[in-house]
Write an enzyme that holds these catalytic residues in place. Sequence first.
Site, PDB file in Angstrom:
ATOM      1  N   ASP A   8       0.989  -1.091   0.034  1.00  0.00           N
ATOM      2  CA  ASP A   8       0.076  -0.102   0.170  1.00  0.00           C
ATOM      3  C   ASP A   8       0.869   1.307   0.084  1.00  0.00           C
ATOM      4  O   ASP A   8       2.093   1.167   0.412  1.00  0.00           O
ATOM      5  CB  ASP A   8      -0.962  -0.113   1.207  1.00  0.00           C
ATOM      6  CG  ASP A   8      -1.705   1.109   1.467  1.00  0.00           C
ATOM      7  OD1 ASP A   8      -2.340   1.915   0.307  1.00  0.00           O
ATOM      8  OD2 ASP A   8      -1.683   1.804   2.460  1.00  0.00           O
ATOM      9  N   ASP A  10      -0.079   4.987   0.754  1.00  0.00           N
ATOM     10  CA  ASP A  10      -0.406   6.161   1.710  1.00  0.00           C
ATOM     11  C   ASP A  10      -0.313   5.347   3.157  1.00  0.00           C
ATOM     12  O   ASP A  10      -1.202   4.505   3.623  1.00  0.00           O
ATOM     13  CB  ASP A  10      -1.687   6.722   1.574  1.00  0.00           C
ATOM     14  CG  ASP A  10      -1.658   7.590   0.176  1.00  0.00           C
ATOM     15  OD1 ASP A  10      -0.921   8.533   0.109  1.00  0.00           O
ATOM     16  OD2 ASP A  10      -2.735   7.345  -0.619  1.00  0.00           O
TER      17      ASP A  10
HETATM   18  C1  BG6 Z   1      -5.957   5.802  -0.271  1.00  0.00           C
HETATM   19  C2  BG6 Z   1      -5.993   6.619   1.019  1.00  0.00           C
HETATM   20  O1  BG6 Z   1      -4.610   5.425  -0.446  1.00  0.00           O
HETATM   21  O2  BG6 Z   1      -6.143   6.568  -1.395  1.00  0.00           O
HETATM   22  C3  BG6 Z   1      -7.529   7.109   1.268  1.00  0.00           C
HETATM   23  O3  BG6 Z   1      -5.424   5.886   2.172  1.00  0.00           O
HETATM   24  C4  BG6 Z   1      -7.829   7.666  -0.043  1.00  0.00           C
HETATM   25  O4  BG6 Z   1      -7.330   8.102   2.319  1.00  0.00           O
HETATM   26  C5  BG6 Z   1      -7.671   6.968  -1.064  1.00  0.00           C
HETATM   27  O5  BG6 Z   1      -9.171   8.288   0.131  1.00  0.00           O
HETATM   28  C6  BG6 Z   1      -7.984   7.661  -2.484  1.00  0.00           C
HETATM   29  O6  BG6 Z   1      -7.105   8.335  -2.768  1.00  0.00           O
HETATM   30  P1  BG6 Z   1      -7.342   9.518  -4.165  1.00  0.00           P
HETATM   31  O7  BG6 Z   1      -5.939  10.109  -4.356  1.00  0.00           O
HETATM   32  O8  BG6 Z   1      -7.653   8.637  -5.543  1.00  0.00           O
HETATM   33  O9  BG6 Z   1      -8.361  10.514  -3.513  1.00  0.00           O
HETATM   34 MG    MG Z   2      -2.685   3.015   3.566  1.00  0.00          MG
END
Ligand code: BG6
Ligand code: MG
Length: 215
Positions: A8, A10
């Site tokens: 993963d 984030d």
């Molecule tokens: C995930 C995050 O990696 O991506 C979430 O943990 C986030 O918090 C999700 O909502 C979607 O991200 P994005 O960048 O497509 O808005």
């Molecule tokens: Mg994460």
Amino acid sequence: MMKAVIFDLDGVLVFTDQYHYRAWKEMADKLGIYFDEEINNRLRGVSRRESLEIILERYEGEPLTEEQIQEYMTFKNNRYRELLTEMSPADVEQEVRACLVELRDKGYKLAIGSSSKNAKFILEKTDLTAAFDAVSDGTNISQSKPHPEVFLKAAQYLGVDPDVSAAIEDAKAGIDAAVSGGMYAIGIGDAADYAACDASIKSLVELPALLENLV
Ligand code: BG6
Ligand code: MG
């Protein structure tokens, strides 16, 4: 014996929580919705749309039209991307880079398995793109975590079966995704004490040895 490691992004390799928080907070303020860091924690691993739905649980106005939902998601994402431009290679800890290099040297295939549609942008900003053999992210899935699609696609892109793939996750939804995809689910950060994990680590420094010891 594991052949692939799917990360993963984030909360595992980079820490974008504060950027998500600031962008969602600005959007919530526009709508007069209470939003705090605790609610923000519930958005980890969750898609952009589902995140908005969680924030809207506290919305007391007229129901939003689909057009308005799209506008608010665009507002949040534009603000989030502006904040992401502040990111640089310095945002990746040395031990993270060292772990990725060591795993590659040991022959593991490495992929990203992230719900984010901004994953490739973040990888570029932080100079992590070349560390991976494949990227599966929010742009190539129709169901987000806890559905296993993003991890299964990552394994497929690597040409490796799920049962010889490990997934590293900081969100419970991600651990559930890894388990239901038939992968070895390793929790870190907030997910480290989640009972569904096959194993937990406090830091990525522990990861190469953990994988080596799996038979
Ligand atoms: C995930 C995050 O990696 O991506 C979430 O943990 C986030 O918090 C999700 O909502 C979607 O991200 P994005 O960048 O497509 O808005
Ligand atoms: Mg994460």
